[in-house]
Motif scaffolding. Structure first.
Motif, short mmCIF file in Angstrom:
data_model
loop_
_atom_site.label_atom_id
_atom_site.label_comp_id
_atom_site.label_asym_id
_atom_site.label_seq_id
_atom_site.Cartn_x
_atom_site.Cartn_y
_atom_site.Cartn_z
N LEU A 109 -17.16 61.20 17.67
CA LEU A 109 -16.26 62.35 17.70
C LEU A 109 -16.49 63.22 16.47
O LEU A 109 -16.68 62.71 15.37
N PRO A 110 -16.47 64.54 16.63
CA PRO A 110 -16.68 65.44 15.49
C PRO A 110 -15.65 65.19 14.38
O PRO A 110 -14.47 64.96 14.67
N ARG A 111 -16.09 65.25 13.15
CA ARG A 111 -15.19 64.99 12.02
C ARG A 111 -14.07 66.01 11.91
O ARG A 111 -13.01 65.72 11.36
N ASP A 112 -14.31 67.23 12.42
CA ASP A 112 -13.29 68.27 12.32
C ASP A 112 -12.43 68.39 13.58
O ASP A 112 -11.63 69.33 13.70
N LEU A 113 -12.58 67.45 14.51
CA LEU A 113 -11.82 67.51 15.75
C LEU A 113 -10.33 67.28 15.48
O LEU A 113 -9.95 66.39 14.73
N GLU A 114 -9.52 68.10 16.13
CA GLU A 114 -8.07 67.91 16.09
C GLU A 114 -7.63 67.46 17.47
O GLU A 114 -7.75 68.19 18.46
N ALA A 115 -7.14 66.24 17.54
CA ALA A 115 -6.74 65.65 18.82
C ALA A 115 -5.85 64.45 18.53
O ALA A 115 -5.62 64.09 17.38
N THR A 116 -5.36 63.85 19.61
CA THR A 116 -4.57 62.62 19.49
C THR A 116 -5.30 61.51 20.23
O THR A 116 -5.72 61.69 21.38
N VAL A 117 -5.48 60.38 19.57
CA VAL A 117 -6.13 59.22 20.17
C VAL A 117 -5.14 58.07 20.22
O VAL A 117 -4.53 57.71 19.21
N VAL A 118 -4.99 57.52 21.41
CA VAL A 118 -4.18 56.31 21.61
C VAL A 118 -5.15 55.18 21.93
O VAL A 118 -6.04 55.33 22.76
N THR A 119 -4.98 54.05 21.28
CA THR A 119 -5.89 52.93 21.51
C THR A 119 -5.18 51.60 21.31
O THR A 119 -4.18 51.53 20.58
N HIS A 120 -5.67 50.57 21.99
CA HIS A 120 -5.17 49.22 21.74
C HIS A 120 -6.23 48.41 21.01
O HIS A 120 -6.17 47.18 20.99
N SER A 121 -7.17 49.12 20.39
CA SER A 121 -8.25 48.48 19.65
C SER A 121 -8.11 48.75 18.15
O SER A 121 -8.27 49.89 17.70
N PRO A 122 -7.83 47.73 17.34
CA PRO A 122 -7.77 47.94 15.89
C PRO A 122 -9.08 48.47 15.31
O PRO A 122 -9.06 49.29 14.38
N THR A 123 -10.22 48.03 15.84
CA THR A 123 -11.50 48.49 15.30
C THR A 123 -11.71 49.98 15.59
O THR A 123 -12.26 50.71 14.75
N VAL A 124 -11.29 50.44 16.76
CA VAL A 124 -11.40 51.86 17.08
C VAL A 124 -10.47 52.66 16.16
O VAL A 124 -10.86 53.72 15.64
N ALA A 125 -9.26 52.18 15.96
CA ALA A 125 -8.31 52.88 15.08
C ALA A 125 -8.87 53.02 13.67
O ALA A 125 -8.80 54.11 13.06
N LEU A 129 -10.35 56.58 10.80
CA LEU A 129 -9.68 56.89 9.54
C LEU A 129 -10.31 58.09 8.82
O LEU A 129 -9.62 58.81 8.08
N ASP A 130 -11.61 58.30 9.01
CA ASP A 130 -12.27 59.42 8.33
C ASP A 130 -12.29 60.68 9.20
O ASP A 130 -13.08 61.59 8.96
N HIS A 131 -11.42 60.74 10.21
CA HIS A 131 -11.24 61.95 11.03
C HIS A 131 -9.85 62.49 10.74
O HIS A 131 -8.88 62.14 11.44
N PRO A 132 -9.70 63.31 9.73
CA PRO A 132 -8.35 63.73 9.29
C PRO A 132 -7.57 64.51 10.33
O PRO A 132 -6.33 64.53 10.28
N GLY A 133 -8.25 65.15 11.27
CA GLY A 133 -7.55 65.94 12.27
C GLY A 133 -7.12 65.15 13.49
O GLY A 133 -6.48 65.70 14.40
N ILE A 134 -7.46 63.86 13.54
CA ILE A 134 -7.11 63.03 14.70
C ILE A 134 -5.89 62.17 14.35
O ILE A 134 -5.91 61.39 13.41
N GLU A 135 -4.84 62.35 15.13
CA GLU A 135 -3.66 61.50 14.99
C GLU A 135 -3.88 60.26 15.83
O GLU A 135 -4.20 60.35 17.03
N VAL A 136 -3.72 59.10 15.23
CA VAL A 136 -4.03 57.84 15.90
C VAL A 136 -2.76 57.04 16.17
O VAL A 136 -1.95 56.83 15.26
#
Length: 251
Positions: A109-125, A129-136
């Protein structure tokens, strides 16, 4: 024909045809169906095929433990991830499944992407962490160590509060007869729960998962928007899936 030779023939048929029917092979070789079923049972116990009613299907390499899967088909998973990342639009909400392919999507995913990601994977979450525009949003629950995801009642209940645009689903097998499968019943149930919370579900399947099957069905093909794969149009599994109406985004 010796037993070992017969089993080598069964494995060759699985590779060439994508399935074995016990009654057909028994008639061809002039042996009992019980002998063929016993061969298939032993091959399945050795992890070399997936038994189904009447025969067997190729087993998926994705049933290996998580650490082993991190080095399987890495280039293919990266190609799938690049296509899948393009489906995540700015401002959208996406559900990312667990597994090594969805981890590759998170990293793509682009580092500057602004989006919301929902996951049940701790490794994905953690990968986001280095995608500041993605709310996890990380769903809690019982940790299933094989895929490093949460599942069970608590995770399924948490998922009910989600409404997403896209679900990027990981499976261990995509077979024209067996459908979309995975190796654990609870994990399959969690995947179905997440799929019901998204407008569109896309399956992530690098080439080694096509034509393979595992024990538990996740979803029918009618419930997905398409399969994202690195396999090309000459692949016989792609052709079989396309013949039953499966779409392949990114082509």
């Amino acid at each position: 024909m010796l037993v070992g030779e017969r089993r080598e023939l069964l494995l060759a048929r699985l590779s060439a045809d994508g399935k074995v029917l016990a009654k057909d092979v028994a008639a061809e070789l002039g042996v009992s169906e019980d002998s063929i079923r016993r061969d298939l049972r032993d091959l399945a116990a050795a992890g070399l095929c997936q038994r189904v009613y009447g025969g067997a299907l190729p087993v998926s390499p994705a049933v290996a433990d998580y650490a082993s899967r991190t080095v399987i088909a890495v280039d293919g998973k990266d190609r799938v991830a690049t296509i899948a990342a393009g489906l995540v639009r700015p401002g959208s909400t996406v559900i990312l499944d667990g597994g090594t392919t969805t981890l590759a999507v998170a990293k793509a995913l682009p580092r500057d992407l602004e989006a919301t990601v929902v996951t049940h994977s701790p490794t994905v979450a953690v990968a986001l962490l280095d995608h500041p525009g993605i709310e996890v949003f990380l769903l809690g629950g019982r940790l299933f160590r094989h895929s490093v995801v949460t599942c069970g009642a608590a995770a399924a209940e948490a998922a009910q509060a989600i409404s997403a645009d896209v679900f990027l689903l990981g499976v261990t097998g995509v077979h024209p007869d067996a459908g979309l499968t995975t190796g654990d019943a609870d994990e399959a149930a969690m995947k179905r729960t997440l799929a019901r919370r998204a407008a569109d579900t896309y399956v992530l399947a690098s080439a080694e998962k096509l034509g393979a099957a595992s024990r538990f069905t996740v979803l029918p093909f009618a419930d997905i928007a398409g399969v994202i794969t690195d396999a090309d149009d000459s692949d016989q599994n792609v052709q079989k899936l396309a013949a039953i109406g499966v779409a392949f985004p990114g082509r």
